[in-house]
Structure formats: structure tokens, C-alpha cells
Design an enzyme around this catalytic site. Structure first.
Site, short mmCIF file in Angstrom:
data_model
loop_
_atom_site.label_atom_id
_atom_site.label_comp_id
_atom_site.label_asym_id
_atom_site.label_seq_id
_atom_site.Cartn_x
_atom_site.Cartn_y
_atom_site.Cartn_z
N ASP A 1 1.76 15.36 13.27
CA ASP A 1 2.75 15.99 12.39
C ASP A 1 2.06 17.20 11.75
O ASP A 1 0.84 17.35 11.82
CB ASP A 1 3.30 14.99 11.37
N ASP B 1 8.32 22.49 10.19
CA ASP B 1 9.75 22.62 9.88
C ASP B 1 9.97 22.52 8.37
O ASP B 1 9.06 22.14 7.64
CB ASP B 1 10.54 21.53 10.62
N CYS C 1 5.69 -17.65 9.50
CA CYS C 1 5.41 -16.69 10.57
C CYS C 1 4.26 -17.20 11.42
O CYS C 1 3.27 -17.71 10.92
CB CYS C 1 5.04 -15.33 9.98
N CYS D 1 -0.90 -14.17 11.09
CA CYS D 1 -0.58 -15.23 10.11
C CYS D 1 -1.03 -16.61 10.58
O CYS D 1 -1.27 -17.50 9.76
CB CYS D 1 0.93 -15.27 9.87
#
Ligand code: GUN
Ligand code: ZN
Length: 640
Positions: free
Chosen positions: A88, A123, A273, A278
Site C-alpha cells: 500500500d 489515491d 475453539c 487454541c
């Protein structure tokens, strides 16, 4: 270069070729902060399977040490990442902190100098609270900078960012202009504040407006989107690439990402999870860890949630059930549901890209399912293309499918009395003769009907009966058998042709005596013979026809160009005659109304018949792709 492999909704599975390898989309690029390598790029590649990452060239450029290393070793070596690297440009820093001390020119040259695969224009971030005038002005500047970037990009690929704040028309216009430039990837920018504020309905407006303007043959990247709860829906809307800094940012704040939301460690009562990060841990063991280890475990957990959701999304596109997954995911948050409900406004656009049939049944997940383009198409075609076989209607309310198999004797009773059986369904009215076409037979609904569906269906029945100008509409129970003679299969073959090809083409196809060949096993129609010529074959799976060469010739003769046609260049004709598929680069023109998976007639430039087949892509897609199959050809008359 982009090649489409499979599609569902506006979603596509693609292969995106870059100089550092091929990326399979949809894909997410984890954001790598070159100063804090929480999870190393090598691990992202080897352990998590990310083929591409994104990092910030502005941060690198402003750090003397990183800058020197990047320019001498190159970015890939510095980060030790063997895959594709996107950078970026500093625009996001301007959104966060105000001024950026660099010019577009400097940023492009710098990105080139460090060996980025895909660089980004500097941009201008269009904020959601900006006035229209401010937005329009900054879009002009972004477009100018993008054109300049294209001129100097060399062999680096370039991100041409679509901006436009919340103004759909400005977005679409910006996208259309970007599409004419020599950019390689189209990020949709300026959306982070909307996502942070859960303004998903507006996000839908922005994505659709951008998609309308962009060329289909380039990947679309939703800048700053990386929450697993949003990925299925954004993919359904045609976004191919995503990036996520939140996996790390949230981990820093002890927050776990799941497909149903983000949860704080301190609020969680249980850790349900089983991801590799985890596994073996409990909530307590994670709470006891020092800050650094905890951040590491949670960041990894967040990345695993992203990779497993992306794998599921890919599988759902492959299995043609992404609509169902996206609808389920949008129930994670009421604001996401707003996004889903917003789709109703775009049904015309969505319908153009919606395959005519799928291998899978439509599963109803709730009231929003009825806004899917497949429902809209059915209603539209029914009202425009259906011609009743009897001028009186008998209304049925049964829900066992296919209807004509379960209600054979009742349908027979009302038909012998001169009535057309019309079934009340969640699709609205279904004439008995259309009960086997997709998605009528290939759909599952709950038996207990919701109020909203009930009311909508009532309205649809009314407008149907009004439009068809039936002389009488009665409940089927009121009708006793009569002695009218009819042939249910003859009614079905014409009704199906009108629904699939329209009234004009049906008139061209059906002439003289119509004989039907039935399956000996099922009794269903297989082939339609008109005046001794085999014109159509009916498919068992979706109830639609495949077009035979004799049928295709009749359409060419009587239905004006370009209806149903795909024109291929002369060089491709001999290959197609051998049964090879028609590739995008060989298609010269095409009927713009063809939907994916529709039957088409391949012709040469003088409108001479070459072959029949099924369109894989629409005309705007074929025009934009330089690779991949445009039409699957039916070789030697065999079915595809
Ligand atoms: N990252 C998140 N949003 C944006 C954007 O609008 N432009 C650029 N260049 N990067 C972003
Ligand atoms: Zn986990």
C-alpha cells in the site's frame, strides 16, 4: 492475468497470475507490519497457507534501515516471504493521521525499487462525511495519479483504487474510468470507516456500484475487509481479494474473531475453539499468559478463523451454495442483515449474473432468500413468457414436489374439466407444467410458512391472475372431472420452451407435428421431435432443454441476430467443429442477454451454425477475460 474457474452469484473462483506465482481467489492478504513481525511472513506462507501478503511501502520508506534493506535486498528477501507481495502507498496513513509526506510519483518509484509485485497508487481516501463536490474533485485527482502510475509502472502490477465515498454514481463513474486504464487490480477504497461503523447497507451500495463500472477480467479487492463474518457475503458480491490488519490489531486488545463476531477475552465464559492455536488451551491458561504470548495465540487464532472461513467459501462456490452460506453469515449481526436486505434493490443487476440452473437445490434460510435473483427471474419470466393452456385456473396448495408426481390424479381431474392447475408456492404461482424446471423442483422450504412469505405470495398470485386474464379462478376442490382431452407432456414441452427461450424462439422451434420420446424408466420427456427433426432434449436434473443442431438452425433462421448467438472468429471454427470448447479470446460478439449456463448457438461471423453449447460467462465477462472457457461445446451432439 485473471482466469475464472467457477462462479456462484457474483462470486468467482479465479486463478490470478503474477510474477511471484499464481494466487487462487478469493484470497485474503494478511497485513504485515514490517516493524512488528508478530507472525512471521514465512509462517503465514508455510503454516497458514497464505499465498500473498500486503505491507506498507510508506512505513518502509520512512524508516532509514528498512528502506535501505528493502532497496538492496528486495522486499521478498527482507520479509522472507516466498509468495506474492502487495504494498500500500500511504493513503491509509493520510486517512488516519492527516498529511502524507510523499508524492504519488515518489511512492510508485519507491515501490518499484523494492520489488513489489503489486504496488498501489497514492489515491485520495474519500471519507463518508465528505460533500459530493469534495469527493468528485478528489476522484479526478486519484484518476490522474492512476493514469500516471500506469505510465511509469514498468513490470510492477498496479492497484487502481475505486473511490467515491457513499455516492454510488460517483463510484460507478470512477470505476468505469479505472476500467479503461492499464491497471491490474481494483481495490475498492474508502470503506474502512463504514465497516468500523457497521454501515453494511451502504457498503453493499458501494460494492455493487463499483462492480457495475469495473471490467470483469481484473480482481476486485475490498480494502481493509478481513473479518471472517463478512467474507462470505463480500465474496458473494464479487470481491476477490481482502486484507486484514485486524487479526493483529484485535489480538493486541485481547479480542477473538469468529464468524459470528468479535469477542473480548474478559467477556468470554468459555473457549469453544479447536483451531491449532487454541487447542490444548483454556480461557484461563490464555489469561495467565504474558502479554506477548497471549497476543501471539490470539493473532494465530484470528488467522485460523480467516483461513478456515475462506476454505469454506471456496468449497461453497465449488458446490454452488454460496448464497446459503452468505445468508447464514449475515445473521451474525443485525447490520449485516441490513446489508443482505439491501440486495433487493439490485436484483436486476444480480439476475444478469445468476446461473440459469445449479446442480444443487435452493435452500431457504429465511425471508431474505426470496430476494435472491433466482426467485426474481422466475417471477419475471413467468409473467412475461407463460401462456396458459386452459383459460380457467384451479388453485392447489400442496407442497409435495415434484407436484405433478404427487398430485397426478388431481391435476388430471381439473384438466379434464378445462382448468389449468396452479400451485401456490413460496415462488408464487407455479403452473403444473412448469413444476420440474429449476428452481421449482430443486428447492426446499420449511413447511411452516412465515407471514411475510404468505403476504408476498398472495400478492404474486393476484398479479399473475390479473396478467393472465383467466376467465375463472377457483379452488381445485370445487372442480369435478370433465371430458376435455389433453396431453400433459405436450403442454409441458411448450411451456418449458417458452420459459427457457421466450415466445418468439418457441414459435420458431415448434412447427408441424410434435412427437415426444419418453424415458422408458421414468416416463419423463426426453426428446422433442418436430416435423421429424430432433430439435430439443430435456435434461433430467434441471428440467431445461439442451438445444439440438436442428433446433438451433430453426432459431437462426427465424429469430433475428444476436439472440442466443455466440460469434467466434474464423480461426476457432475448425476446433469447435471438433468439439473443443470456445475460449474467451476467440469470441467476437455475443447476445448480451445470455445468462451463465444458458443454451447458446455458436455461429461464425456470417451467422452460419457451428455448434451448440452452454455459456459459462456473460458477454461483458467474455469481453474482459483473455483466458478461460466462454462456451462449453456439445461435441458430436452429446450432452454436456
Ligand atoms: N486501505 C484501506 N482503505 C484504503 C484506501 O482507500 N486506499 C488505500 N490506498 N489503502 C487503503
Ligand atoms: Zn482458536
Amino acid at each position: 492475468m485473471l482466469e475464472i474457474v467457477k462462479r456462484d452469484g457474483l462470486a468467482r473462483l479465479c486463478k490470478f497470475e503474477t510474477r511471484s506465482g499464481v494466487l487462487r481467489t478469493p484470497a485474503l492478504l494478511p497485513v504485515v507490519n514490517p516493524k512488528i513481525l508478530l507472525v512471521t511472513p514465512k509462517e503465514l506462507h508455510n503454516e497458514f497457507g497464505f499465498g500473498a501478503i500486503i505491507t506498507n511501502s510508506y512505513i518502509i520508506k520512512n524508516d532509514t534501515n528498512l528502506k535501505n534493506r528493502a532497496q538492496t535486498e528486495g522486499l521478498h528477501k527482507m520479509l522472507d516471504f516466498p509468495g506474492i507481495i502487495m504494498t500500500d502507498s500511504g493513503t491509509f496513513q493520510s486517512h488516519m493521521y492527516g498529511e502524507v509526506k510523499a508524492t504519488n510519483d515518489e511512492m510508485i518509484e519507491f515501490q518499484k525499487s523494492i520489488g513489489t509485485d503489486i504496488g498501489t497508487v497514492l489515491d485520495i481516501f474519500t471519507e463518508p462525511y465528505w460533500t459530493r463536490g469534495e469527493v468528485a474533485e478528489s476522484i479526478s485527482e486519484t484518476l490522474e495519479r492512476t493514469q500516471h502510475a500506469c505510465d511509469i509502472k514498468g513490470d510492477m502490477m498496479i492497484n487502481g483504487v475505486v473511490q467515491g465515498s457513499i455516492y454510488s454514481d460517483l463510484r460507478e463513474d470512477c470505476a468505469r474510468k479505472m476500467a479503461t486504464m492499464n491497471v491490474d487490480v481494483h481495490p475498492i477504497g474508502g470503506t474502512v470507516p463504514l465497516m468500523e461503523q457497521y454501515r453494511y447497507a451502504e457498503l453493499v451500495d458501494i460494492i455493487i456500484a463499483s462492480k457495475k463500472g469495473l471490467a470483469a477480467g481484473r480482481p476486485v479487492h475490498l480494502f481493509g475487509a478481513g473479518h471472517p463474518m463478512l467474507l462470505a457475503f463480500a465474496t458473494l458480491l464479487g470481491c476477490d481479494l481482502f486484507d486484514s490488519a485486524s487479526y493483529a490489531k484485535f489480538a493486541r486488545d485481547d479480542r477473538f474473531m469468529f464468524t459470528d463476531g468479535t469477542f473480548r477475552l474478559s467477556d468470554m465464559q468459555f473457549l469453544d475453539c479447536n483451531c491449532p492455536a487454541c487447542r490444548g488451551n483454556t480461557l484461563e491458561s490464555i489469561k495467565r499468559m504474558d502479554k506477548k504470548s497471549r497476543e501471539n495465540v490470539i493473532a494465530r487464532h484470528n488467522l485460523y478463523q480467516i483461513t478456515s472461513e475462506l476454505a469454506l467459501i471456496r468449497r461453497c462456490i465449488e458446490e454452488e451454495r454460496l448464497w446459503e452460506l452468505a445468508e447464514i453469515r449475515c445473521r451474525a449481526h443485525p447490520s449485516l442483515l441490513d446489508g443482505l436486505r439491501r440486495l433487493k434493490f439490485y436484483r436486476d443487476y444480480l439476475e444478469c449474473k445468476e446461473p440459469i440452473s445449479r446442480d444443487r437445490a435452493v435452500f431457504y434460510t429465511g425471508g431474505e432468500s426470496r430476494a435472491r435473483p433466482t426467485f426474481y427471474r422466475y417471477t419475471k419470466r413467468l409473467l412475461e413468457r407463460y401462456v396458459p393452456s386452459f383459460q380457467r385456473a384451479a388453485v392447489f396448495t400442496g407442497n409435495k414436489k415434484p407436484y405433478s408426481k404427487h398430485y397426478t390424479s388431481d391435476f388430471n381431474r381439473v384438466r379434464t374439466a378445462g382448468y389449468t392447475p396452479i400451485i401456490v408456492s413460496p415462488f408464487g404461482p407455479v403452473p403444473a407444467e412448469l413444476d420440474e424446471i429449476y428452481p421449482i423442483a430443486q428447492s426446499l422450504f420449511p413447511d411452516i410458512v412465515d407471514q411475510e412469505t404468505n403476504e408476498d405470495v398472495k400478492q404474486m398470485m393476484d398479479s399473475f391472475f390479473e396478467r393472465m386474464k383467466f376467465e375463472e379462478v377457483v379452488d381445485e376442490n370445487e372442480i369435478k372431472a370433465g371430458n376435455v382431452e389433453y396431453d400433459a407432456n405436450q403442454i409441458r414441452v411448450r411451456a418449458t420452451a417458452r420459459y427457457q427461450f421466450g415466445i418468439e424462439a418457441t414459435n420458431a422451434l415448434f412447427r408441424g407435428k410434435i412427437d415426444l420420446v419418453l424415458s422408458r424408466k421414468t416416463g419423463k420427456v426426453r426428446n422433442v421431435i418436430s416435423d421429424g427433426e430432433h430439435i430439443l432434449s430435456m435434461r433430467a436434473n434441471d428440467g431445461f432443454y439442451t438445444l439440438r443442431p436442428e433446433g438451433a438452425e430453426r432459431i437462426i433462421e427465424l429469430v433475428p441476430y444476436p439472440k442466443f448467438r455466440v460469434v467466434v472468429v474464423d480461426d476457432a471454427v475448425p476446433y469447435i467443429l471438433q468439439g473443443r470448447n470456445a475460449f474467451c479470446q476467440f469470441v467476437a460478439d455475443m447476445d448480451p442477454d445470455i445468462r451463465p449456463m444458458e443454451e447458446v448457438i455458436v455461429v461464425d461471423k456470417d451467422d452460419n451454425f457451428v455448434a451448440t453449447g452452454r455459456a459459462i460467462l456473460t458477454w461483458d465477462e467474455i469481453r474482459s477475460f483473455r483466458r478461460g472457457v466462454a462456451v462449453k461445446i456439445r461435441s458430436g451432439g452429446s450432452e454436456v
